[in-house]
Motif scaffolding. Structure first.
Motif, PDB file in Angstrom:
ATOM      1  N   GLN A 120       0.821  -1.209   0.000  1.00  0.00           N
ATOM      2  CA  GLN A 120       0.000   0.000   0.000  1.00  0.00           C
ATOM      3  C   GLN A 120       0.859   1.264   0.000  1.00  0.00           C
ATOM      4  N   VAL A 121       1.975   1.241   0.699  1.00  0.00           N
ATOM      5  CA  VAL A 121       2.888   2.400   0.690  1.00  0.00           C
ATOM      6  C   VAL A 121       3.447   2.618  -0.712  1.00  0.00           C
ATOM      7  N   ARG A 122       3.769   1.555  -1.393  1.00  0.00           N
ATOM      8  CA  ARG A 122       4.312   1.684  -2.752  1.00  0.00           C
ATOM      9  C   ARG A 122       3.238   2.168  -3.728  1.00  0.00           C
ATOM     10  N   ILE A 123       2.019   1.720  -3.523  1.00  0.00           N
ATOM     11  CA  ILE A 123       0.929   2.206  -4.380  1.00  0.00           C
ATOM     12  C   ILE A 123       0.711   3.694  -4.149  1.00  0.00           C
ATOM     13  N   LEU A 124       0.763   4.129  -2.903  1.00  0.00           N
ATOM     14  CA  LEU A 124       0.625   5.553  -2.601  1.00  0.00           C
ATOM     15  C   LEU A 124       1.768   6.360  -3.213  1.00  0.00           C
ATOM     16  N   SER A 125       2.988   5.878  -3.072  1.00  0.00           N
ATOM     17  CA  SER A 125       4.134   6.585  -3.656  1.00  0.00           C
ATOM     18  C   SER A 125       4.000   6.691  -5.169  1.00  0.00           C
ATOM     19  N   TYR A 126       3.498   5.626  -5.777  1.00  0.00           N
ATOM     20  CA  TYR A 126       3.295   5.652  -7.220  1.00  0.00           C
ATOM     21  C   TYR A 126       2.215   6.663  -7.600  1.00  0.00           C
ATOM     22  N   ALA A 127       1.112   6.688  -6.858  1.00  0.00           N
ATOM     23  CA  ALA A 127       0.028   7.621  -7.154  1.00  0.00           C
ATOM     24  C   ALA A 127       0.498   9.065  -7.076  1.00  0.00           C
ATOM     25  N   GLU A 128       1.376   9.359  -6.139  1.00  0.00           N
ATOM     26  CA  GLU A 128       1.872  10.734  -5.986  1.00  0.00           C
ATOM     27  C   GLU A 128       2.715  11.166  -7.179  1.00  0.00           C
ATOM     28  N   THR A 129       3.305  10.210  -7.890  1.00  0.00           N
ATOM     29  CA  THR A 129       4.093  10.559  -9.083  1.00  0.00           C
ATOM     30  C   THR A 129       3.220  10.735 -10.319  1.00  0.00           C
ATOM     31  N   ALA A 145      11.791  13.132 -17.873  1.00  0.00           N
ATOM     32  CA  ALA A 145      12.133  13.066 -16.453  1.00  0.00           C
ATOM     33  C   ALA A 145      10.918  12.681 -15.616  1.00  0.00           C
ATOM     34  N   PHE A 146       9.757  13.229 -15.965  1.00  0.00           N
ATOM     35  CA  PHE A 146       8.535  12.878 -15.232  1.00  0.00           C
ATOM     36  C   PHE A 146       8.210  11.401 -15.400  1.00  0.00           C
ATOM     37  N   LEU A 147       8.297  10.904 -16.640  1.00  0.00           N
ATOM     38  CA  LEU A 147       8.026   9.492 -16.878  1.00  0.00           C
ATOM     39  C   LEU A 147       9.027   8.594 -16.160  1.00  0.00           C
ATOM     40  N   ALA A 148      10.290   9.011 -16.123  1.00  0.00           N
ATOM     41  CA  ALA A 148      11.300   8.206 -15.440  1.00  0.00           C
ATOM     42  C   ALA A 148      10.959   8.061 -13.961  1.00  0.00           C
ATOM     43  N   LYS A 149      10.509   9.154 -13.362  1.00  0.00           N
ATOM     44  CA  LYS A 149      10.162   9.121 -11.933  1.00  0.00           C
ATOM     45  C   LYS A 149       8.981   8.197 -11.671  1.00  0.00           C
ATOM     46  N   ALA A 153       8.784   4.339  -9.729  1.00  0.00           N
ATOM     47  CA  ALA A 153       7.840   4.002  -8.661  1.00  0.00           C
ATOM     48  C   ALA A 153       6.958   2.826  -9.072  1.00  0.00           C
ATOM     49  N   GLN A 154       6.608   2.781 -10.340  1.00  0.00           N
ATOM     50  CA  GLN A 154       5.773   1.694 -10.841  1.00  0.00           C
ATOM     51  C   GLN A 154       6.515   0.361 -10.802  1.00  0.00           C
ATOM     52  N   ALA A 155       7.808   0.397 -11.122  1.00  0.00           N
ATOM     53  CA  ALA A 155       8.580  -0.839 -11.181  1.00  0.00           C
ATOM     54  C   ALA A 155       8.686  -1.529  -9.828  1.00  0.00           C
ATOM     55  N   ALA A 156       8.552  -0.763  -8.744  1.00  0.00           N
ATOM     56  CA  ALA A 156       8.659  -1.343  -7.406  1.00  0.00           C
ATOM     57  C   ALA A 156       7.360  -2.001  -6.950  1.00  0.00           C
ATOM     58  N   THR A 182      -2.676  -5.264 -11.664  1.00  0.00           N
ATOM     59  CA  THR A 182      -2.473  -5.243 -13.116  1.00  0.00           C
ATOM     60  C   THR A 182      -3.422  -4.250 -13.794  1.00  0.00           C
ATOM     61  N   ASP A 183      -4.644  -4.137 -13.282  1.00  0.00           N
ATOM     62  CA  ASP A 183      -5.567  -3.130 -13.830  1.00  0.00           C
ATOM     63  C   ASP A 183      -5.008  -1.724 -13.636  1.00  0.00           C
ATOM     64  N   MET A 184      -4.387  -1.492 -12.499  1.00  0.00           N
ATOM     65  CA  MET A 184      -3.790  -0.191 -12.230  1.00  0.00           C
ATOM     66  C   MET A 184      -2.635   0.097 -13.190  1.00  0.00           C
TER      67      MET A 184
END
Length: 281
Positions: A120-129, A145-149, A153-156, A182-184
């Motif tokens: 859930q923490v990783r999903i939140l971090s991803y959403a913030e990006t 640069a935005f996509l890289a960030k 986060a998505q890769a984790a 996977t839907d996300m």
């Protein structure tokens, strides 16, 4: 492949030709100036060739003016329809992504700690990006640069999903969590694809130059007929300028006045932050 290398795969995003405020000023100045220039050229030709001796039917320019206005109307109609449709697609993809992120976060609640909280923490971090700013889309470099960030986060997320589902109590729970994640991730792909849908820069230049030429011929035609350059010509130029500005405004993802509304994603992030904060208390 790191985030920067992965971001370079997304090559469909088109840089704006010029910043939006400069574009507005350019359009508002170019069309009235084109009308004035066309009138001055026509007035010179009127005096030189003594068009005052001829009837209005023998004065050239009528056919060209009608053809240019018809072509301009066709271009503006297609451009407005495309820009409006693509803007709605971008907004819909943002809402869809927000809902899939929220679903993935809530479905992860079915798991046990420590995998649940880590995912859930990783999903939140991803959403913030996923909240891009104007600066993130201003240039190709900023967009990369935005996509890289966000891709980092998505890769984790997927490794965290596998770790968390290893301890799942049942196959249905494991299936529900994996499907929501996977839907996300699929929603990310659709949103990127929607963001890349824009009127191509050559088409924008074509619309601009056809508009300038049409107004120039309109002013020129008035002079050849021995008529003054009235306020009606400038009103038409102003209305045409507003239509073009709206089309280019709709085509911009974050610039201008018709920006995407990120409230759905903001609300999703706030709800996830609240849920994690309540758990840690």
């Amino acid at each position: 492949m790191n985030g920067t290398e992965a971001a370079e795969v997304y090559s469909g995003f088109a840089e704006p030709l010029v910043p939006f405020p400069y574009l507005v000023v350019l359009i508002l100045l170019a069309l009235p100036l084109a009308a004035f220039l066309g009138f001055r050229l026509g007035a010179t030709e009127y005096r030189r060739l003594e068009y005052g001796k001829f009837s209005s039917e023998k004065i050239p320019g009528g056919t060209s003016l009608g053809a240019m206005l018809a072509l301009l109307g066709l271009l503006l109609g297609f451009a407005f329809s495309s820009a409006l449709g693509w803007r709605e697609a971008r907004q819909s993809s943002l809402v869809e992504e927000a809902t899939t992120i929220s679903t993935a976060f809530l479905t992860a609640d079915l798991l046990d700690d420590p995998g649940r909280t880590d995912l859930q923490v990783r999903i939140l971090s991803y959403a913030e990006t996923r909240l891009a700013t104007v600066d993130d889309t201003r240039t190709r470099e900023a967009w990369t640069a935005f996509l890289a960030k966000t891709l980092e986060a998505q890769a984790a997320i997927w490794p965290a999903t596998l770790r968390a589902t290893d301890a799942a109590t049942s196959d249905p729970v494991r299936t529900a969590v994996v499907r929501s994640v996977t839907d996300m991730l699929d929603a990310h792909t659709r949103r990127i694809a929607a963001a890349a849908q824009q009127i191509p820069p050559p088409a924008k230049l074509m619309i601009f130059f056809v508009s300038v030429i049409a107004i120039l011929i309109l002013g020129n035609r008035s002079a050849l007929q021995g008529r003054p350059l009235t306020w009606r010509t400038f009103v038409f130029a102003g209305v045409l300028s507003i239509v073009m500005i709206i089309i280019f405004d709709l085509d911009r993802t974050l610039e201008g006045t018709m920006r995407e509304n990120p409230d759905t994603l903001h609300a999703t992030i706030h709800e996830m932050q609240t849920a994690l904060s309540a758990r840690s208390e």
